[in-house]
Design a protein around this motif. Structure first.
Motif, short mmCIF file in Angstrom:
data_model
loop_
_atom_site.label_atom_id
_atom_site.label_comp_id
_atom_site.label_asym_id
_atom_site.label_seq_id
_atom_site.Cartn_x
_atom_site.Cartn_y
_atom_site.Cartn_z
N LYS A 55 -3.86 2.65 0.28
CA LYS A 55 -5.06 3.19 -0.38
C LYS A 55 -4.68 4.26 -1.40
CE LYS A 55 -8.02 2.26 3.57
NZ LYS A 55 -8.64 2.84 4.77
N ALA A 56 -3.72 5.11 -1.06
CA ALA A 56 -3.28 6.17 -1.97
C ALA A 56 -2.61 5.56 -3.21
CB ALA A 56 -2.33 7.11 -1.26
N LEU A 57 -1.85 4.49 -3.02
CA LEU A 57 -1.19 3.85 -4.16
C LEU A 57 -2.20 3.18 -5.09
CD1 LEU A 57 1.93 2.28 -2.40
CD2 LEU A 57 1.86 4.30 -3.87
N VAL A 58 -3.23 2.59 -4.52
CA VAL A 58 -4.29 1.99 -5.33
C VAL A 58 -4.97 3.06 -6.17
CG1 VAL A 58 -6.55 0.86 -5.23
CG2 VAL A 58 -4.67 -0.01 -3.85
N LYS A 59 -5.22 4.22 -5.59
CA LYS A 59 -5.83 5.33 -6.35
C LYS A 59 -4.94 5.78 -7.50
CE LYS A 59 -8.73 7.23 -2.72
NZ LYS A 59 -8.99 8.36 -1.82
N GLU A 60 -3.63 5.60 -7.36
CA GLU A 60 -2.69 5.97 -8.42
C GLU A 60 -2.47 4.83 -9.42
OE1 GLU A 60 -1.53 8.89 -9.10
OE2 GLU A 60 -2.38 9.83 -7.33
N GLY A 61 -3.19 3.72 -9.24
CA GLY A 61 -3.11 2.63 -10.20
C GLY A 61 -2.05 1.59 -9.88
N ILE A 62 -1.53 1.60 -8.68
CA ILE A 62 -0.52 0.61 -8.29
C ILE A 62 -1.24 -0.60 -7.70
CG2 ILE A 62 1.45 0.12 -6.78
CD1 ILE A 62 2.02 2.11 -9.05
N ASP A 63 -1.20 -1.70 -8.43
CA ASP A 63 -1.82 -2.92 -7.92
C ASP A 63 -0.79 -4.00 -7.62
OD1 ASP A 63 -1.18 -3.36 -10.54
OD2 ASP A 63 -3.19 -3.88 -11.18
N GLY A 64 0.45 -3.80 -8.04
CA GLY A 64 1.52 -4.74 -7.74
C GLY A 64 2.49 -4.09 -6.76
N LEU A 65 2.72 -4.76 -5.64
CA LEU A 65 3.51 -4.17 -4.57
C LEU A 65 4.13 -5.28 -3.74
CD1 LEU A 65 4.04 -1.46 -2.96
CD2 LEU A 65 1.97 -1.99 -1.70
N THR A 66 5.38 -5.11 -3.37
CA THR A 66 6.03 -6.03 -2.44
C THR A 66 6.21 -5.30 -1.12
OG1 THR A 66 7.21 -7.14 -4.23
CG2 THR A 66 8.08 -7.44 -2.01
N VAL A 67 5.81 -5.95 -0.03
CA VAL A 67 5.93 -5.36 1.30
C VAL A 67 6.76 -6.31 2.15
CG1 VAL A 67 4.68 -4.54 3.33
CG2 VAL A 67 3.65 -4.31 1.07
N THR A 68 7.80 -5.74 2.79
CA THR A 68 8.68 -6.52 3.64
C THR A 68 8.76 -5.86 5.01
OG1 THR A 68 10.03 -6.99 1.69
CG2 THR A 68 10.98 -7.54 3.81
N GLU A 69 8.64 -6.66 6.07
CA GLU A 69 8.83 -6.15 7.42
C GLU A 69 10.33 -6.06 7.67
OE1 GLU A 69 6.74 -8.46 10.31
OE2 GLU A 69 4.79 -8.12 9.35
N MET B 203 15.74 -0.47 22.77
CA MET B 203 15.44 -1.05 21.46
C MET B 203 16.26 -0.27 20.45
SD MET B 203 11.30 -1.69 21.89
CE MET B 203 10.94 -0.28 20.97
N GLU B 204 17.31 -0.92 19.91
CA GLU B 204 18.20 -0.24 18.99
C GLU B 204 17.55 0.04 17.64
OE1 GLU B 204 22.27 -1.61 18.59
OE2 GLU B 204 21.91 -2.89 20.33
N PHE B 205 16.66 -0.85 17.21
CA PHE B 205 16.08 -0.74 15.88
C PHE B 205 14.58 -0.51 15.97
CE2 PHE B 205 19.81 -3.48 15.42
CZ PHE B 205 20.52 -2.73 14.49
N SER B 206 14.05 0.25 15.01
CA SER B 206 12.62 0.50 14.94
C SER B 206 12.01 -0.36 13.84
CB SER B 206 12.36 1.97 14.60
OG SER B 206 12.85 2.80 15.62
N ALA B 207 10.82 -0.87 14.08
CA ALA B 207 10.11 -1.66 13.07
C ALA B 207 9.64 -0.73 11.95
CB ALA B 207 8.92 -2.37 13.70
N LYS B 208 9.86 -1.15 10.73
CA LYS B 208 9.46 -0.39 9.54
C LYS B 208 8.91 -1.37 8.51
CE LYS B 208 11.40 3.52 10.93
NZ LYS B 208 10.65 4.63 11.36
N LEU B 209 8.31 -0.81 7.47
CA LEU B 209 7.90 -1.60 6.30
C LEU B 209 8.65 -1.05 5.09
CD1 LEU B 209 4.02 -1.85 6.69
CD2 LEU B 209 5.73 -3.58 7.25
N LYS B 210 9.09 -1.96 4.25
CA LYS B 210 9.72 -1.56 3.00
C LYS B 210 8.78 -1.93 1.86
CE LYS B 210 13.68 -2.92 0.32
NZ LYS B 210 15.05 -3.43 0.39
N LEU B 211 8.35 -0.91 1.12
CA LEU B 211 7.48 -1.10 -0.03
C LEU B 211 8.34 -1.03 -1.29
CD1 LEU B 211 4.64 1.42 0.92
CD2 LEU B 211 5.00 -0.90 1.77
N GLU B 212 8.14 -1.97 -2.19
CA GLU B 212 8.88 -1.97 -3.45
C GLU B 212 7.90 -2.12 -4.60
OE1 GLU B 212 12.77 -4.34 -3.14
OE2 GLU B 212 11.45 -5.24 -1.63
N MET B 213 8.09 -1.28 -5.63
CA MET B 213 7.24 -1.37 -6.80
C MET B 213 8.02 -0.93 -8.03
SD MET B 213 5.00 1.84 -5.52
CE MET B 213 5.59 1.59 -3.87
#
Length: 113
Positions: free
Chosen positions: A18-32, A53-63
Motif C-alpha cells: 500500500k505504501a509503494l502504491v502511494k509512492e507511484g510504484i505500480d510495477g513490482l516483482t514478488v518472490t517467496e 527450522m533453519e530458514f525463515s520465510a521471506k518475500l523479496k520485492l524487486e522494482m
C-alpha cells in the motif's frame, strides 16, 4: 535508474505494498524466498514433535525506479516493514545500466515506466 531489492517478512507485505502504491510504484516483482541471518533458526512444532527450522520465510520485492524516487521508496519500505525484531529484512539498491522492452524493443527508462 536503480533496482531496489527488499527482503521483508511476509506478514508486513500488505502494508508495504500500500505504501509503494502511494509512492507511484505500480510495477513490482514478488518472490517467496527462505533464508537465514542473525535470527538464526527457530523451533517449530508439528504433531507434537519439535523440529528446527533453519530458514525463515521471506518475500523479496524487486522494482526498477527512476533515481529521484529512491529515497521516498526506501522510506516507505522502512516505515512499513519494521517490527523492531531481528529478521525484519534488508534493502539493496543496484544501478541499472539498461532496460529493454522485448515487445517493442524500446530501450532506457521508456521501457520500464
Amino acid at each position: 535508474m536503480k533496482k531496489i531489492e527488499a527482503i521483508i517478512r511476509p506478514d508486513v507485505f500488505s502494508d508495504v505494498r500500500k505504501a509503494l502504491v502511494k509512492e507511484g510504484i505500480d510495477g513490482l516483482t514478488v518472490t517467496e524466498i527462505a533464508g537465514c541471518g542473525r535470527q538464526e533458526g527457530r523451533t517449530g512444532l508439528f504433531r507434537g514433535n519439535a523440529y528446527e527450522m533453519e530458514f525463515s520465510a521471506k518475500l523479496k520485492l524487486e522494482m526498477v525506479i527512476e533515481d529521484f524516487k529512491v529515497e521516498p521508496i526506501i522510506e516507505a519500505i522502512l516505515n512499513h516493514a519494521v517490527t523492531g525484531e531481528v529478521g525484519d529484512g534488508k534493502i539493496f539498491i543496484l544501478p541499472v545500466d539498461e532496460a529493454i522492452r522485448i515487445r517493442t524493443r524500446e530501450r532506457g527508462a521508456v521501457a520500464v515506466f
